[in-house]
Motif scaffolding. Structure first.
Motif, PDB file in Angstrom:
ATOM      1  N   HIS A   1     -20.753  22.892  -3.470  1.00  0.00           N
ATOM      2  CA  HIS A   1     -19.312  23.170  -3.524  1.00  0.00           C
ATOM      3  C   HIS A   1     -18.497  22.234  -2.622  1.00  0.00           C
ATOM      4  O   HIS A   1     -17.273  22.348  -2.570  1.00  0.00           O
ATOM      5  N   SER A   2     -19.144  21.306  -1.930  1.00  0.00           N
ATOM      6  CA  SER A   2     -18.460  20.417  -0.998  1.00  0.00           C
ATOM      7  C   SER A   2     -17.428  19.551  -1.718  1.00  0.00           C
ATOM      8  O   SER A   2     -17.681  18.989  -2.786  1.00  0.00           O
ATOM      9  N   ASN A   3     -16.251  19.412  -1.098  1.00  0.00           N
ATOM     10  CA  ASN A   3     -15.220  18.529  -1.654  1.00  0.00           C
ATOM     11  C   ASN A   3     -15.672  17.071  -1.640  1.00  0.00           C
ATOM     12  O   ASN A   3     -15.253  16.284  -2.490  1.00  0.00           O
ATOM     13  N   ILE A   4     -16.513  16.717  -0.672  1.00  0.00           N
ATOM     14  CA  ILE A   4     -17.019  15.342  -0.626  1.00  0.00           C
ATOM     15  C   ILE A   4     -17.893  15.079  -1.843  1.00  0.00           C
ATOM     16  O   ILE A   4     -17.782  14.029  -2.488  1.00  0.00           O
ATOM     17  N   ARG A   5     -18.758  16.037  -2.182  1.00  0.00           N
ATOM     18  CA  ARG A   5     -19.586  15.876  -3.385  1.00  0.00           C
ATOM     19  C   ARG A   5     -18.718  15.838  -4.635  1.00  0.00           C
ATOM     20  O   ARG A   5     -18.973  15.071  -5.570  1.00  0.00           O
ATOM     21  N   GLY A   6     -17.686  16.659  -4.658  1.00  0.00           N
ATOM     22  CA  GLY A   6     -16.769  16.639  -5.785  1.00  0.00           C
ATOM     23  C   GLY A   6     -16.094  15.283  -5.929  1.00  0.00           C
ATOM     24  O   GLY A   6     -15.954  14.757  -7.039  1.00  0.00           O
ATOM     25  N   PHE A   7     -15.704  14.714  -4.790  1.00  0.00           N
ATOM     26  CA  PHE A   7     -15.081  13.388  -4.792  1.00  0.00           C
ATOM     27  C   PHE A   7     -16.060  12.341  -5.320  1.00  0.00           C
ATOM     28  O   PHE A   7     -15.699  11.485  -6.131  1.00  0.00           O
ATOM     29  N   MET A   8     -17.303  12.406  -4.881  1.00  0.00           N
ATOM     30  CA  MET A   8     -18.322  11.468  -5.356  1.00  0.00           C
ATOM     31  C   MET A   8     -18.495  11.585  -6.868  1.00  0.00           C
ATOM     32  O   MET A   8     -18.661  10.591  -7.571  1.00  0.00           O
ATOM     33  N   ASN A   9     -18.425  12.805  -7.374  1.00  0.00           N
ATOM     34  CA  ASN A   9     -18.625  13.032  -8.799  1.00  0.00           C
ATOM     35  C   ASN A   9     -17.453  12.526  -9.645  1.00  0.00           C
ATOM     36  O   ASN A   9     -17.589  12.395 -10.872  1.00  0.00           O
TER      37      ASN A   9
ATOM     38  N   ARG B   1       0.861  -1.185   0.000  1.00  0.00           N
ATOM     39  CA  ARG B   1       0.000   0.000   0.000  1.00  0.00           C
ATOM     40  C   ARG B   1       0.898   1.236   0.000  1.00  0.00           C
ATOM     41  O   ARG B   1       1.864   1.299   0.761  1.00  0.00           O
ATOM     42  N   PHE B   2       0.543   2.205  -0.854  1.00  0.00           N
ATOM     43  CA  PHE B   2       1.366   3.397  -0.995  1.00  0.00           C
ATOM     44  C   PHE B   2       0.493   4.649  -1.017  1.00  0.00           C
ATOM     45  O   PHE B   2      -0.627   4.626  -1.522  1.00  0.00           O
ATOM     46  N   ALA B   3       1.029   5.728  -0.468  1.00  0.00           N
ATOM     47  CA  ALA B   3       0.393   7.033  -0.606  1.00  0.00           C
ATOM     48  C   ALA B   3       1.003   7.715  -1.824  1.00  0.00           C
ATOM     49  O   ALA B   3       2.223   7.820  -1.931  1.00  0.00           O
ATOM     50  N   LEU B   4       0.137   8.149  -2.726  1.00  0.00           N
ATOM     51  CA  LEU B   4       0.574   8.835  -3.939  1.00  0.00           C
ATOM     52  C   LEU B   4      -0.177  10.156  -3.985  1.00  0.00           C
ATOM     53  O   LEU B   4      -1.327  10.221  -4.420  1.00  0.00           O
ATOM     54  N   GLY B   5       0.451  11.196  -3.452  1.00  0.00           N
ATOM     55  CA  GLY B   5      -0.265  12.444  -3.269  1.00  0.00           C
ATOM     56  C   GLY B   5      -1.254  12.312  -2.130  1.00  0.00           C
ATOM     57  O   GLY B   5      -0.971  11.705  -1.103  1.00  0.00           O
ATOM     58  N   ARG B   6      -2.447  12.844  -2.315  1.00  0.00           N
ATOM     59  CA  ARG B   6      -3.442  12.928  -1.241  1.00  0.00           C
ATOM     60  C   ARG B   6      -4.032  11.573  -0.845  1.00  0.00           C
ATOM     61  O   ARG B   6      -4.445  11.384   0.296  1.00  0.00           O
ATOM     62  N   MET B   7      -4.076  10.615  -1.784  1.00  0.00           N
ATOM     63  CA  MET B   7      -4.744   9.340  -1.530  1.00  0.00           C
ATOM     64  C   MET B   7      -3.745   8.194  -1.393  1.00  0.00           C
ATOM     65  O   MET B   7      -2.570   8.312  -1.743  1.00  0.00           O
ATOM     66  N   GLN B   8      -4.260   7.061  -0.905  1.00  0.00           N
ATOM     67  CA  GLN B   8      -3.473   5.842  -0.767  1.00  0.00           C
ATOM     68  C   GLN B   8      -4.061   4.760  -1.671  1.00  0.00           C
ATOM     69  O   GLN B   8      -5.274   4.720  -1.896  1.00  0.00           O
ATOM     70  N   TYR B   9      -3.178   3.866  -2.160  1.00  0.00           N
ATOM     71  CA  TYR B   9      -3.609   2.872  -3.138  1.00  0.00           C
ATOM     72  C   TYR B   9      -2.983   1.512  -2.868  1.00  0.00           C
ATOM     73  O   TYR B   9      -1.863   1.413  -2.354  1.00  0.00           O
ATOM     74  N   GLU B  10      -3.714   0.474  -3.268  1.00  0.00           N
ATOM     75  CA  GLU B  10      -3.220  -0.894  -3.185  1.00  0.00           C
ATOM     76  C   GLU B  10      -4.016  -1.751  -4.160  1.00  0.00           C
ATOM     77  O   GLU B  10      -5.113  -1.377  -4.594  1.00  0.00           O
TER      78      GLU B  10
ATOM     79  N   SER C   1      -6.028  13.503   6.304  1.00  0.00           N
ATOM     80  CA  SER C   1      -4.900  14.445   6.277  1.00  0.00           C
ATOM     81  C   SER C   1      -5.313  15.799   5.707  1.00  0.00           C
ATOM     82  O   SER C   1      -4.542  16.458   5.030  1.00  0.00           O
ATOM     83  N   GLY C   2      -6.541  16.204   5.985  1.00  0.00           N
ATOM     84  CA  GLY C   2      -6.981  17.520   5.552  1.00  0.00           C
ATOM     85  C   GLY C   2      -7.918  17.457   4.359  1.00  0.00           C
ATOM     86  O   GLY C   2      -8.432  16.407   3.996  1.00  0.00           O
ATOM     87  N   SER C   3      -8.121  18.620   3.750  1.00  0.00           N
ATOM     88  CA  SER C   3      -9.072  18.724   2.645  1.00  0.00           C
ATOM     89  C   SER C   3      -8.570  17.961   1.424  1.00  0.00           C
ATOM     90  O   SER C   3      -7.372  17.724   1.269  1.00  0.00           O
ATOM     91  N   PHE C   4      -9.492  17.574   0.572  1.00  0.00           N
ATOM     92  CA  PHE C   4      -9.090  16.934  -0.678  1.00  0.00           C
ATOM     93  C   PHE C   4      -9.790  17.640  -1.834  1.00  0.00           C
ATOM     94  O   PHE C   4     -10.811  17.204  -2.350  1.00  0.00           O
ATOM     95  N   THR C   5      -9.203  18.757  -2.196  1.00  0.00           N
ATOM     96  CA  THR C   5      -9.708  19.578  -3.280  1.00  0.00           C
ATOM     97  C   THR C   5      -9.576  18.841  -4.605  1.00  0.00           C
ATOM     98  O   THR C   5      -8.859  17.835  -4.713  1.00  0.00           O
TER      99      THR C   5
END
Length: 289
Positions: free
Chosen positions: A214-222, A127-136, A166-170
Motif C-alpha cells: 500500500h506504500s505511496n512510493i510503490r504506487g509511484f513506481m508502478n 521549471r514549474f510545479a504543477l500540482g504535487r510534482m515539478q516539471y522541466e 511537500s508531504g505524501s503523494f497519493t
C-alpha cells in the motif's frame, strides 16, 4: 512568506534581516543589484556576491541566500504575468522555497537554504510545479523505449519530473499532477503522447522488496512503464529520510517512522539503495499502458 507558509519564526528573522538591509544604503543598493543580477541569469556571480554581503553583515550565507530568493520572487511574478501563466502555478511553484527552508532548518538549524543552486531554473521560467510534482524539459537518456506504438529515442525531448518534499503523494495527487502537466505541455508535443521521465532513489526497483504493497512510493513506481536501475556505493539521499542523523551508522539511525525503520533495517543488512531512471507516456486520458 505568509502566503507560502513560512514558519512564523522564519518570517520574523527574514523581516528583521531585510529591515537591516533597508536601513543601510550600501546594503540596500547591493541587494537590489543582486536581485537584478540573479534575475538576469548571472547566477554564479550573484551567489559569489551574496556570500560577500553575508560576510560583511555577519550573516550565514544559507540565510541571506534564501532572502535573495524571496526578494526575487516579486520580479518572478511579473514574468508569470507577462507570459500569461497563472498565479496558481506561480504559488504552487513558490512552495519549493518552504520545502527547502524547512530542510535547511532540519539539517543545520538555520532558516535558509543549502541548495541555492537548485533554484535558478525556477526563476528562469524553465521549471514549474504543477500540482504535487515539478516539471522541466530534458532529453531522453536511454537508447530507445516503445509503448502503445510510440517510440522515444535517445536525445528526444521529454519532460523531466521532480518530487519536492511537500508531504505524501497519493495516487489522487499524482494523477492530478500528471493531468496538469499534460495540459501545460501538450502544445509543444503537437498532439503526440508526452514522455515523462524521472531519476530518483524513489525509483530503485529493489525498494519493491521492502516496502508494503500500500506504500505511496510503490504506487509511484508502478506509474512508470519502464525503470532502469543504477547502483551506488553511497546512499546520498539518506538525509531525505533520516535528516541530520543520516551520517550515523545503520544501527544508530532513528526509527521513528515506518520509512525510517524499513531503511535502517535495510542498511543494517549491508544493502545499498540505488536509483532508478523511469519513463511513462501521457495522453489526454492519462498514463498510456
Amino acid at each position: 512568506m505568509k502566503k507560502d507558509n513560512f514558519p512564523k519564526e522564519a518570517q520574523e528573522i527574514f523581516q528583521e534581516l531585510y529591515g537591516k538591509i533597508l536601513m543601510n544604503s550600501d546594503y540596500k543598493n547591493r541587494m537590489d543589484s543582486l536581485i537584478s543580477m540573479f534575475m538576469s541569469n548571472f547566477t554564479t556571480q550573484a551567489f559569489e556576491q551574496i556570500d560577500i554581503l553575508a560576510k560583511d553583515m555577519n550573516i550565514h550565507s544559507y540565510m541571506i541566500s534564501m532572502l535573495l530568493l524571496v526578494l526575487s520572487s516579486k520580479p518572478l511574478l511579473k514574468l508569470y504575468h507577462e507570459r500569461n501563466i497563472s498565479e496558481e502555478i506561480y504559488w504552487n511553484t513558490a512552495e519549493d522555497l518552504t520545502c527547502k527552508l524547512k530542510e535547511c532548518y532540519q539539517l543545520y538549524g538555520i532558516w535558509g537554504t543549502f541548495v541555492r543552486e537548485w533554484f535558478p531554473r525556477f526563476y528562469q521560467m524553465a521549471r514549474f510545479a504543477l500540482g504535487r510534482m515539478q516539471y522541466e524539459y530534458s532529453i531522453f537518456k536511454l537508447e530507445e523505449y516503445s509503448i502503445g506504438g510510440f517510440t522515444v529515442k535517445k536525445g528526444d525531448k521529454v519532460i523531466n519530473m521532480h518530487i519536492p518534499a511537500s508531504g505524501s503523494f497519493t495516487v489522487e495527487k499524482r494523477m492530478d499532477s500528471y493531468h496538469k502537466a499534460y495540459e501545460f505541455y501538450k502544445k509543444d508535443f503537437e498532439g503526440r503522447p508526452i514522455p515523462v521521465v524521472c531519476s530518483s532513489w524513489l525509483l530503485d526497483p529493489a525498494l519493491k522488496d521492502i516496502l508494503p504493497a500500500h506504500s505511496n512510493i510503490r504506487g509511484f513506481m508502478n506509474d512508470f512503464t519502464y525503470i532502469r536501475a543504477y547502483t551506488e556505493e553511497e546512499f546520498h539521499d539518506a538525509w531525505r529520510i533520516f535528516g541530520k542523523d543520516a551520517s550515523k551508522p545503520p544501527k544508530d539511525l532513528p526509527r521513528d517512522t515506518s520509512l525510517q525503520k524499513i531503511f535502517a533495517e535495510y542498511l543494517e543488512k549491508g544493502r545499498k539503495p540505488g536509483k532508478g531512471y523511469g519513463v511513462f507516456l501521457l495522453d489526454e486520458t492519462g498514463i498510456i499502458t
